[in-house]
Design an enzyme around this catalytic site. Sequence first.
Site, mmCIF file in Angstrom:
data_model
loop_
_atom_site.group_PDB
_atom_site.id
_atom_site.type_symbol
_atom_site.label_atom_id
_atom_site.label_comp_id
_atom_site.label_asym_id
_atom_site.label_seq_id
_atom_site.Cartn_x
_atom_site.Cartn_y
_atom_site.Cartn_z
ATOM 1 N N ARG A 108 0.793 -1.062 -0.044
ATOM 2 C CA ARG A 108 0.014 0.115 0.024
ATOM 3 C C ARG A 108 0.894 1.174 -0.233
ATOM 4 O O ARG A 108 1.773 1.345 0.922
ATOM 5 C CB ARG A 108 -0.817 -0.055 1.292
ATOM 6 C CG ARG A 108 -1.488 1.320 1.393
ATOM 7 C CD ARG A 108 -2.475 1.251 2.432
ATOM 8 N NE ARG A 108 -3.855 0.927 2.058
ATOM 9 C CZ ARG A 108 -4.931 1.166 2.577
ATOM 10 N NH1 ARG A 108 -5.182 1.620 3.853
ATOM 11 N NH2 ARG A 108 -6.043 0.295 2.387
ATOM 12 N N HIS A 135 -7.572 0.709 -6.158
ATOM 13 C CA HIS A 135 -7.833 -0.073 -4.838
ATOM 14 C C HIS A 135 -8.546 -1.250 -5.408
ATOM 15 O O HIS A 135 -9.606 -1.547 -5.031
ATOM 16 C CB HIS A 135 -8.596 1.058 -3.954
ATOM 17 C CG HIS A 135 -8.432 0.341 -2.648
ATOM 18 N ND1 HIS A 135 -7.715 -0.747 -2.177
ATOM 19 C CD2 HIS A 135 -9.273 0.817 -1.346
ATOM 20 C CE1 HIS A 135 -7.804 -0.925 -0.875
ATOM 21 N NE2 HIS A 135 -8.818 0.009 -0.285
ATOM 22 N N GLN A 138 -10.480 -3.770 -2.649
ATOM 23 C CA GLN A 138 -11.710 -3.088 -2.235
ATOM 24 C C GLN A 138 -12.799 -3.547 -3.451
ATOM 25 O O GLN A 138 -13.872 -3.657 -3.029
ATOM 26 C CB GLN A 138 -11.525 -1.633 -2.053
ATOM 27 C CG GLN A 138 -12.823 -0.888 -1.742
ATOM 28 C CD GLN A 138 -13.200 -1.140 -0.260
ATOM 29 O OE1 GLN A 138 -12.190 -0.853 0.590
ATOM 30 N NE2 GLN A 138 -14.350 -1.623 0.063
ATOM 31 N N ASP A 231 -17.284 8.419 -0.852
ATOM 32 C CA ASP A 231 -15.825 7.928 -0.057
ATOM 33 C C ASP A 231 -15.480 9.277 0.465
ATOM 34 O O ASP A 231 -15.875 10.340 0.188
ATOM 35 C CB ASP A 231 -14.701 7.651 -1.134
ATOM 36 C CG ASP A 231 -13.232 7.423 -0.674
ATOM 37 O OD1 ASP A 231 -13.278 7.158 0.618
ATOM 38 O OD2 ASP A 231 -12.324 7.261 -1.312
ATOM 39 N N CYS A 272 -16.342 2.597 1.017
ATOM 40 C CA CYS A 272 -14.918 1.704 1.433
ATOM 41 C C CYS A 272 -14.778 1.798 2.999
ATOM 42 O O CYS A 272 -14.003 0.765 3.568
ATOM 43 C CB CYS A 272 -14.049 1.930 0.583
ATOM 44 S SG CYS A 272 -13.512 3.863 0.561
ATOM 45 N N ARG A 317 -14.082 -7.724 2.461
ATOM 46 C CA ARG A 317 -12.550 -7.413 2.374
ATOM 47 C C ARG A 317 -11.443 -8.691 2.770
ATOM 48 O O ARG A 317 -10.651 -9.067 1.857
ATOM 49 C CB ARG A 317 -11.930 -6.380 3.324
ATOM 50 C CG ARG A 317 -12.659 -5.084 2.757
ATOM 51 C CD ARG A 317 -12.351 -4.518 1.437
ATOM 52 N NE ARG A 317 -10.959 -4.486 0.958
ATOM 53 C CZ ARG A 317 -10.124 -3.524 1.386
ATOM 54 N NH1 ARG A 317 -10.632 -2.698 2.349
ATOM 55 N NH2 ARG A 317 -8.911 -3.818 0.991
#
Length: 330
Positions: A108, A135, A138, A231, A272, A317
């Site tokens: 990440r 991402h 996700q 988001d 998310c 996830r």
Amino acid sequence: MPVNLRGKNFLKLLDFSSQEIRYLLDLSREFKNMKRNGVPHRWLEGKNIVLLFEKTSTRTRCAFEVAGMDLGLGVTYLDPGSSQMGKKESIRDTARVLGRMYDGIEYRGFSQDLVQELADYAGVPVWNGLTDQFHPTQMLADLLTIEEKFGRLKGLNFTYFGDARNNMGNSLMVACAKMGLNFTACAPKELFPAEDLVQTARDIAKENGCTVTLTEDITQGASGADIIYTDIWVSMGEPDSVWETRIKLLSPYQVNSRIMDMAAPDAVFMHCLPSFHDTNTTIGAEIAEKFGIPEMEVTDEVFESKRSVVFDEAENRMHTIKAVIYATLC
Ligand code: CP
Ligand code: NVA
């Protein structure tokens, strides 16, 4: 043709066919059933993975750790301050060191180029746990959650409110195009995704019988949507100085009950996470004090409502990351 993802990197959904994404979603569901029924699946015992984080995380880190442990893997976590990477050792040297010790690497960080470079030099699968641009893990969790709620993906109307050119806006546009959902980004035009990515997504959408729409019009964005997604307004790595402009630009796009009422009767709300839906966080409280807004991208009412499926997404996830690890390392 049967799907075989062994040895493959997982850097962005653009690299995967709809059939491969379908395979990962089906595998995720199998892992979820096993986990729920207490069926052990330590199928990768003897292998080891490393999780490299240059930005903070709750879900992604924990999902990789639990998924890895459930699969019988050894898991090492390196936080933003505790490796030589970047400061004393280049990405490419780090990749060649870690690739000699580990069977897979999660990363990440900031640019997509960095995760690509890691993958180019590691010699083992690299999984993107979020960059400024994409991402992808996700996305699998979001698609699985949508499929669980609606029993299908194709033909659903998906609207994303907010910064449509951040990692989530970009990724959701591609994910919807790949899996046949009609994607709408509802945002001020300053925050529309890059034109070349929109064109790519439109080409993919055409092959899959769906559409990609960009609009500044909230009524157009919300009306009839099956999924309303948002988001945070300022992403990790962006300077604090952008808050003021971003709040001005995005306040009209806050997801609230007025927007949910325009959506389809059985519409769900997705995010998310983490989310600024109240003032129970340091940043949430600071922004409330400085700008007088106690809720940002979504109201607490919508976040806590029956339509909100955000914690199902969070759980997914783990099941979907497990599928990615297993499919690429088995
Ligand atoms: N959604 C997500 O990636 O959460 P974290 O930042 O907690 O990993
Ligand atoms: N756009 C957000 C997503 C967090 C999961 C960020 O990059 O901070």
